[in-house]
Design an enzyme around this catalytic site. Structure first.
Site, PDB file in Angstrom:
ATOM      1  N   GLU A  13      12.657  -9.188   5.391  1.00 50.63           N
ATOM      2  CA  GLU A  13      13.228  -7.989   5.642  1.00 50.63           C
ATOM      3  C   GLU A  13      12.770  -7.435   6.968  1.00 50.63           C
ATOM      4  O   GLU A  13      11.456  -7.538   7.343  1.00 50.63           O
ATOM      5  CB  GLU A  13      12.624  -6.858   4.834  1.00 50.63           C
ATOM      6  CG  GLU A  13      13.148  -7.176   3.166  1.00 50.63           C
ATOM      7  CD  GLU A  13      14.479  -7.175   2.971  1.00 50.63           C
ATOM      8  OE1 GLU A  13      15.126  -6.029   3.799  1.00 50.63           O
ATOM      9  OE2 GLU A  13      15.124  -7.379   2.103  1.00 50.63           O
ATOM     10  N   CYS A  60       9.804   0.932   5.807  1.00 50.47           N
ATOM     11  CA  CYS A  60      10.189  -0.044   5.291  1.00 50.47           C
ATOM     12  C   CYS A  60      11.196   0.077   4.147  1.00 50.47           C
ATOM     13  O   CYS A  60      11.049   1.198   3.294  1.00 50.47           O
ATOM     14  CB  CYS A  60       9.308  -1.011   4.779  1.00 50.47           C
ATOM     15  SG  CYS A  60       9.683  -2.623   4.098  1.00 50.47           S
ATOM     16  N   CYS A  63       9.233  -1.528   0.949  1.00 48.43           N
ATOM     17  CA  CYS A  63       7.910  -1.069   0.536  1.00 48.43           C
ATOM     18  C   CYS A  63       7.836   0.113   0.394  1.00 48.43           C
ATOM     19  O   CYS A  63       6.772   0.992   1.074  1.00 48.43           O
ATOM     20  CB  CYS A  63       6.770  -1.802   1.630  1.00 48.43           C
ATOM     21  SG  CYS A  63       6.538  -3.424   1.312  1.00 48.43           S
ATOM     22  N   HIS A  67       3.994   2.473   1.186  1.00 47.48           N
ATOM     23  CA  HIS A  67       3.712   3.545   2.249  1.00 47.48           C
ATOM     24  C   HIS A  67       3.155   4.644   2.032  1.00 47.48           C
ATOM     25  O   HIS A  67       2.399   5.774   2.623  1.00 47.48           O
ATOM     26  CB  HIS A  67       4.722   3.349   3.405  1.00 47.48           C
ATOM     27  CG  HIS A  67       4.674   2.164   4.161  1.00 47.48           C
ATOM     28  ND1 HIS A  67       3.834   2.041   5.158  1.00 47.48           N
ATOM     29  CD2 HIS A  67       5.329   1.168   4.222  1.00 47.48           C
ATOM     30  CE1 HIS A  67       3.987   0.764   5.912  1.00 47.48           C
ATOM     31  NE2 HIS A  67       4.803   0.188   5.216  1.00 47.48           N
ATOM     32  N   ARG A 483       2.879  -7.481   0.200  1.00 46.92           N
ATOM     33  CA  ARG A 483       2.454  -8.678   1.145  1.00 46.92           C
ATOM     34  C   ARG A 483       0.994  -8.571   1.865  1.00 46.92           C
ATOM     35  O   ARG A 483       0.853  -9.482   2.542  1.00 46.92           O
ATOM     36  CB  ARG A 483       3.622  -8.300   2.465  1.00 46.92           C
ATOM     37  CG  ARG A 483       5.072  -8.745   2.096  1.00 46.92           C
ATOM     38  CD  ARG A 483       5.893  -7.714   2.944  1.00 46.92           C
ATOM     39  NE  ARG A 483       7.343  -8.038   2.292  1.00 46.92           N
ATOM     40  CZ  ARG A 483       8.024  -7.440   1.290  1.00 46.92           C
ATOM     41  NH1 ARG A 483       7.303  -6.582   0.559  1.00 46.92           N
ATOM     42  NH2 ARG A 483       9.268  -7.693   0.886  1.00 46.92           N
ATOM     43  N   SER A 506       2.240  -7.372   7.689  1.00 39.22           N
ATOM     44  CA  SER A 506       2.822  -8.377   8.486  1.00 39.22           C
ATOM     45  C   SER A 506       2.124  -8.075   9.778  1.00 39.22           C
ATOM     46  O   SER A 506       2.613  -9.287  10.698  1.00 39.22           O
ATOM     47  CB  SER A 506       4.462  -8.251   8.501  1.00 39.22           C
ATOM     48  OG  SER A 506       4.891  -8.503   7.101  1.00 39.22           O
ATOM     49  N   CYS A 550       7.782  -9.114   6.362  1.00 41.13           N
ATOM     50  CA  CYS A 550       8.630  -8.053   6.060  1.00 41.13           C
ATOM     51  C   CYS A 550       9.134  -7.319   7.352  1.00 41.13           C
ATOM     52  O   CYS A 550       9.233  -6.135   7.639  1.00 41.13           O
ATOM     53  CB  CYS A 550       8.106  -6.800   5.255  1.00 41.13           C
ATOM     54  SG  CYS A 550       6.371  -6.226   6.072  1.00 41.13           S
ATOM     55  N   CYS A 553      14.689 -11.424  11.240  1.00 40.52           N
ATOM     56  CA  CYS A 553      14.439 -12.659  11.908  1.00 40.52           C
ATOM     57  C   CYS A 553      15.577 -13.598  12.525  1.00 40.52           C
ATOM     58  O   CYS A 553      16.610 -13.714  12.090  1.00 40.52           O
ATOM     59  CB  CYS A 553      13.671 -13.758  11.620  1.00 40.52           C
ATOM     60  SG  CYS A 553      12.505 -13.449  10.217  1.00 40.52           S
TER      61      CYS A 553
END
Lengths: 571, 175
Positions: A13, A60, A63, A67, A483, A506, A550, A553
């Site tokens: 993600e 995100c 997540c 958060h 994560r 991340s 997260c 890419c």
């Protein structure tokens, strides 16, 4: 030397680009770049601190809840608010729900196809798959007829060529080691997990009012408990939550863990690959006596250096000498200079993009090359995530964690050092899911016991009104996202947010080098890995996915002169 | 969670922290202020990927609104009926992969999805911020009307829309 670029890394993600320098099929060096700008901090300045969670929840798509949790804790920490016991339990249930759902989705839908060859499963003998399935688990869906029907369905998908997830794999790569029958078992559970994960997240809707963006509240939780009231958390809803938790335990114990162990047994060589950094950081979470007492968290807080499990160092999010962020290789500027590190209380978010105009072939890795800042703990590069959490709890002597870890190591016949690897990271995620699923039941039972005694409070009004706040205050909200270690820092001035900084997991793992040239976790973990087929960076994906990135890419490959030889695009 | 199985889902996708990238969510918020026919669920999907599987599956039809970086002038709207992830236009942000994957996922779950996508072109390299650019902001009401018209036409029975093929299904009969 060949520079291989993986951009974007799929099945994650966010946006992540990996450039790897390859010599004779072995990775000699690696660079990890976050290619999407972050800067929520700028949006929050001047807003009401009690609203911050609703903005950070948007950081995100996956997540959202963590958060929000980090944000309300940050404000509570700044203002000295302690939430009622029921609120702690409900927050823990939300937290556990996210872990179980997210880890199952990661294993089956984002990571499994790095180890499981879909095309090979088409040649499996369903009879043998059924034998394997019943030998490792009591999960009922295990008849030869069932696996044959799934196989027929898969044949239709693969033949149609229309489904991206089955069309874009490195099927047939010699690094795939599972027999066809185990591949079929895993792909079957890929499909079952899709259905299953939809159910468990309903807990978020029940306690948070809605999904994918559940409500949070500074001072407690926004739902009221009334066992007879239709619109409150009533008995029907509580019973439903109980049944969802039992379903989660069954799925984890009978599907996820048996599959993980079966697959790991064929990839024990990966217990010596991808270890990378030797330092691990966990903030810990799942309080049982309040957020202010980390010694009673289910996941312990602490730092491990040089893989020494005999010593766990304390971690303090408020100490300006512990956590610092650097930007020498990131597209930001600091008023105190390029090489300086800033504690998040004094963090700055000034963009300074000096990179090439996209699309580009190669980044200038000598200069700035990422949108991620580089966080350090006492100037050490740290790995965060499920492995760090388990190691810190293990080293701190948690009996529950030790039992689950030792049992798994015993079953695979590997020593504890096997955990310091790509396989160890993937196994740790499964093992903590097992722990969390059972803890979830404990929290639920405790909540029900509270309700039986008539204790229904879910919110404290103490210090809700800004008129009760000091002129200035600052706080830190530490949590563990699936994560890894996640923290928010806030400075409040005259009732408004004066500074707000996030350091996400991340960022710890995927960040660029620091001013001392120390690599972060992704970069360190790739060095020394051999690629069976340099045209197919399957091994890079295995290790990077083992962190559960997260940020979304790509893969680009470069030859020894830095010439672009290959780019893999995923649609 | 009380909608009947035949309801329409209007799903705004995007990250509201990233300017025009969040236009889909802005359109849904605009619709929340209007008279929407009964049987229509409005949902701010954020970048929710797998979390959106259930609300989408419960709907008879899904009307998606999403930003795209397809190279067209900002504000261009295209009405698409993507059936597979490869039919989905190019987007920029974190939801790039998750939402596309969902389209394929419906086939895996024997539940081919009836999706109409309003793809709104935006300019690349948006700054961080919660406000839309003036040219997109000025068009949100118009985008909402497009969606409303789609909702109205989708509320009329259309026999052809039930004709989506279903790939072979696997049933567990081991119990």
């Amino acid at each position: 030397m060949a520079r291989m670029v993986v951009d974007p890394i799929t099945r994650i993600e966010g946006h992540l680009r990996i450039e790897a320098v390859v010599e004779n099929g072995t990775i000699m060096d690696a660079y990890s770049a976050g290619t999407m700008v972050r800067g929520f901090e700028k949006i929050l300045k001047g807003r009401d601190p009690r609203d911050a969670w609703a903005f950070t929840e948007r950081a995100c798509g996956v997540c959202t809840t963590v958060h929000a949790l980090a944000s309300v804790r940050t404000v509570e920490d700044a203002l000295g608010i302690s939430v009622p016991k029921n609120a702690e339990l409900i927050r823990n249930l939300m937290f556990c729900t996210q872990y179980v759902q997210d880890h199952v989705v990661h294993f089956y839908h984002l990571h499994a196809l790095d180890w499981v060859d879909v095309v090979s499963s088409l040649s499996a003998d369903p009879q043998k798959t059924a034998q394997i399935a019943t030998s490792i688990s009591s999960w009922p869906k295990s008849s030869p007829k069932y696996f044959a029907a799934v196989q027929d369905k898969l044949k239709a998908f693969v033949a149609s060529g229309q489904l991206g997830i089955f069309a874009n794999g490195y099927w047939g790569n010699p690094s795939y080691k599972l027999p066809p029958e185990v591949n079929l078992l895993a792909v079957t559970h890929y499909l079952e997990a899709l259905e299953w994960q939809k159910e468990i997240v309903k807990i978020h809707t029940i306690f948070g009012g809605k999904n994918p963006h559940p409500n949070y509240l500074v001072g407690g939780v926004p739902c009221s408990i009334n066992t007879d009231e239709v619109n409150a958390i009533n008995m029907d809803r509580l019973n439903y939550v109980g049944s969802l938790i039992n379903g989660a335990i069954a799925f984890v114990e009978q599907v996820y863990i048996p599959d993980l162990m079966a697959i790991a047994g064929f990839y024990k060589d990966w217990a010596a690959i991808g270890g990378g950094l030797k330092n691990y950081l966990a903030y810990g979470d799942l309080p049982t006596r309040g957020y202010g007492q980390p010694d009673y968290f289910k996941f312990a807080r602490g730092a491990i250096l040089d893989r020494n499990l005999n010593e766990v160092y304390p971690v303090n999010g408020r100490d300006s000498q512990e956590i610092k962020e650097y930007i020498e290789h990131s597209w930001y500027s600091y008023s105190s200079g390029e090489a300086s590190g800033l504690h998040p209380f004094d963090g700055e978010t000034e963009f300074n993009y000096t990179g090439p105009k996209p699309p580009y072939e190669q980044l200038n890795v000598e200069g700035k090359y990422s949108w991620l800042k580089t966080p350090r703990w006492k100037d050490h590069a740290m790995e965060v995530g499920p492995l760090a959490r388990l190691l810190v709890s293990y080293a701190k002597g948690s009996t529950e964690v030790k039992d689950v870890v030792n049992e798994a190591l015993g079953r695979l016949g590997v020593p504890i050092t096997a955990l310091f690897s790509t396989l160890g990271r993937t196994a740790a995620r499964g093992l903590e899911t097992r722990l969390v699923a059972h803890w979830m039941k404990d929290f639920y039972d405790e909540l029900m016991a509270q309700i039986k005694t008539g204790e229904l409070s879910t919110f404290t009004r103490d210090r809700w009104e800004p008129s009760t706040w000091p002129a200035t205050a600052q706080g830190v909200g530490l949590t563990e996202a699936p994560r890894g270690a996640l923290a928010h820092w806030i400075k409040i001035k005259d009732g408004k947010i004066d500074n707000y900084q996030l350091v996400v997991p991340s960022t710890w793992n995927a960040s660029p080098r620091d001013p001392k040239g120390q690599r972060s976790a992704y970069e360190a973990s790739l060095i020394g890995t051999h690629l069976a087929n340099p045209e197919q960076p399957l091994e890079i994906l295995r290790t990077i996915h083992s962190f559960d990135p997260c940020i979304a890419c790509a893969v680009h490959l470069y030859d020894p002169e830095g010439k672009h030889i290959h780019q893999i695009k995923f649609e | 969670m009380t909608e009947s199985a035949g309801h329409l889902l209007v799903l705004g996708i995007g990250n509201v922290l990233m300017g025009d990238e969040g236009v889909g969510v802005h359109v849904v918020r605009h619709l929340e202020q209007l008279d929407v026919p009964p049987g229509v669920e409005l949902l701010d999907g954020g970048t929710g990927s797998f979390l959106l599987l259930d609300p989408m599956q419960r709907a008879r039809k899904v009307i998606l609104i999403d930003a795209t970086l397809d190279g067209n002038p900002a504000g261009t709207v295209r009405r698409l009926t993507p059936r597979f992830s490869r039919d989905y236009p190019r987007t920029l942000t974190a939801h790039d992969i998750g939402l596309k994957d969902l389209l394929d996922t419906f086939y895996l779950l024997d539940h081919p999805m009836n999706v109409v996508l309003f793809a709104i072109s935006i300019a690349p390299l948006q700054g961080i911020g919660m406000v839309l650019s003036p040219e997109i902001e000025a068009r949100v009401a118009e985008f909402a009307q497009l969606v409303l018209r789609e909702v109205e036409s989708a509320s009329r029975p259309d026999p052809q829309e039930n004709g989506l093929e279903s790939l072979a299904s696997a049933q567990d009969d081991s119990r």
